[in-house]
Write a protein that holds these residues in place. Sequence first.
Motif, PDB file in Angstrom:
ATOM      1  N   GLY A 212       0.795  -1.206  -0.103  1.00 49.72           N
ATOM      2  CA  GLY A 212      -0.100   0.040  -0.108  1.00 49.72           C
ATOM      3  C   GLY A 212       0.792   1.359  -0.027  1.00 49.72           C
ATOM      4  N   LEU A 213       0.301   2.358  -0.375  1.00 46.51           N
ATOM      5  CA  LEU A 213       1.013   3.645  -0.151  1.00 46.51           C
ATOM      6  C   LEU A 213      -0.003   4.862   0.107  1.00 46.51           C
ATOM      7  CD1 LEU A 213       0.287   5.013  -2.968  1.00 46.51           C
ATOM      8  CD2 LEU A 213       1.841   3.391  -4.076  1.00 46.51           C
ATOM      9  N   TYR A 214       0.624   5.914   0.234  1.00 44.89           N
ATOM     10  CA  TYR A 214      -0.214   7.058   0.755  1.00 44.89           C
ATOM     11  C   TYR A 214       0.006   7.991  -0.315  1.00 44.89           C
ATOM     12  CZ  TYR A 214      -0.542   4.809   5.309  1.00 44.89           C
ATOM     13  OH  TYR A 214      -0.862   3.972   6.425  1.00 44.89           O
ATOM     14  N   PHE A 215      -0.959   8.666  -0.766  1.00 43.33           N
ATOM     15  CA  PHE A 215      -0.829   9.889  -1.587  1.00 43.33           C
ATOM     16  C   PHE A 215      -0.437  11.039  -0.608  1.00 43.33           C
ATOM     17  CE2 PHE A 215      -3.837   8.049  -4.604  1.00 43.33           C
ATOM     18  CZ  PHE A 215      -3.107   7.128  -5.504  1.00 43.33           C
ATOM     19  N   VAL A 216       0.442  11.820  -1.076  1.00 52.15           N
ATOM     20  CA  VAL A 216       0.739  12.896   0.143  1.00 52.15           C
ATOM     21  C   VAL A 216       0.399  14.126  -0.301  1.00 52.15           C
ATOM     22  CG1 VAL A 216       3.150  11.564   0.948  1.00 52.15           C
ATOM     23  CG2 VAL A 216       3.248  13.261  -0.913  1.00 52.15           C
TER      24      VAL A 216
ATOM     25  N   ASP B 277      -0.827  17.584   1.196  1.00 51.76           N
ATOM     26  CA  ASP B 277      -1.677  17.431   2.266  1.00 51.76           C
ATOM     27  C   ASP B 277      -1.306  17.831   3.610  1.00 51.76           C
ATOM     28  OD1 ASP B 277      -2.883  15.562   4.510  1.00 51.76           O
ATOM     29  OD2 ASP B 277      -4.303  15.139   2.770  1.00 51.76           O
TER      30      ASP B 277
ATOM     31  N   ARG C  25      -1.386  17.284   6.435  1.00 52.14           N
ATOM     32  CA  ARG C  25      -0.652  16.413   7.421  1.00 52.14           C
ATOM     33  C   ARG C  25       0.820  16.071   7.121  1.00 52.14           C
ATOM     34  NH1 ARG C  25      -4.385  11.513   7.368  1.00 52.14           N
ATOM     35  NH2 ARG C  25      -5.605  12.575   5.756  1.00 52.14           N
TER      36      ARG C  25
ATOM     37  N   ASP D 271       5.463  11.271  -3.509  1.00 53.43           N
ATOM     38  CA  ASP D 271       6.700  11.595  -2.504  1.00 53.43           C
ATOM     39  C   ASP D 271       7.381  12.875  -3.447  1.00 53.43           C
ATOM     40  OD1 ASP D 271       8.577  11.575  -0.502  1.00 53.43           O
ATOM     41  OD2 ASP D 271       9.245   9.430  -1.064  1.00 53.43           O
TER      42      ASP D 271
END
Length: 179
Positions: A24-28, A57, A59, A142
């Motif tokens: 999985g990954l997080y879109f930043v 984002d 956060r 990233d």
Amino acid sequence: MTQADFGPRPGEETVDLPAAFDAGLYFVGRVRTPWTARAECPRNSAQSDAVCTLEVDPRFVPGLRSLERTTHLIVLYWMDRAPRNLVAQQPRHAPEPRGTFALRSPARPNPIAVSVVEMLGIEGGTVRVRGLDCLDGTPLLDIKPYFAKTDARPEARVGWREAEREAEVSGREGGRPAP
């Protein structure tokens, strides 16, 4: 725009994708560009002088700390509208299909794109850059600082590209126009 808008073209090969993802990954954040259609996008990031923004984002904004005096960045983004099942592609300019991993095309099993961009400034969670080649709203994966001593490899070569250049030079030396 859907994956169907990208192909496949004659000579291209597709595969069935696995049923589940391996990670999985997080879109930043999101990338903001002037381009809303594939036909408008530059072919690669080196062909773009447009000023674009990386909207980080909230956060992840603390991750921008200490980046303000950096001149160039490596930006990784997710080409979310590209097909993921092409393993051989037929570039418009090429005489024959090439393996996906021999190309910089966004159509690939994991449509991760990378560009080295010039950083123009940071204001809060927005980073202004020059040198991107993606559609407006593309997910941002990233941001990394570009280190010229570590990241530049002047001796790097791409085999098929070298062969094309040699053929072009041979064609000119033989008195015929290059293919």
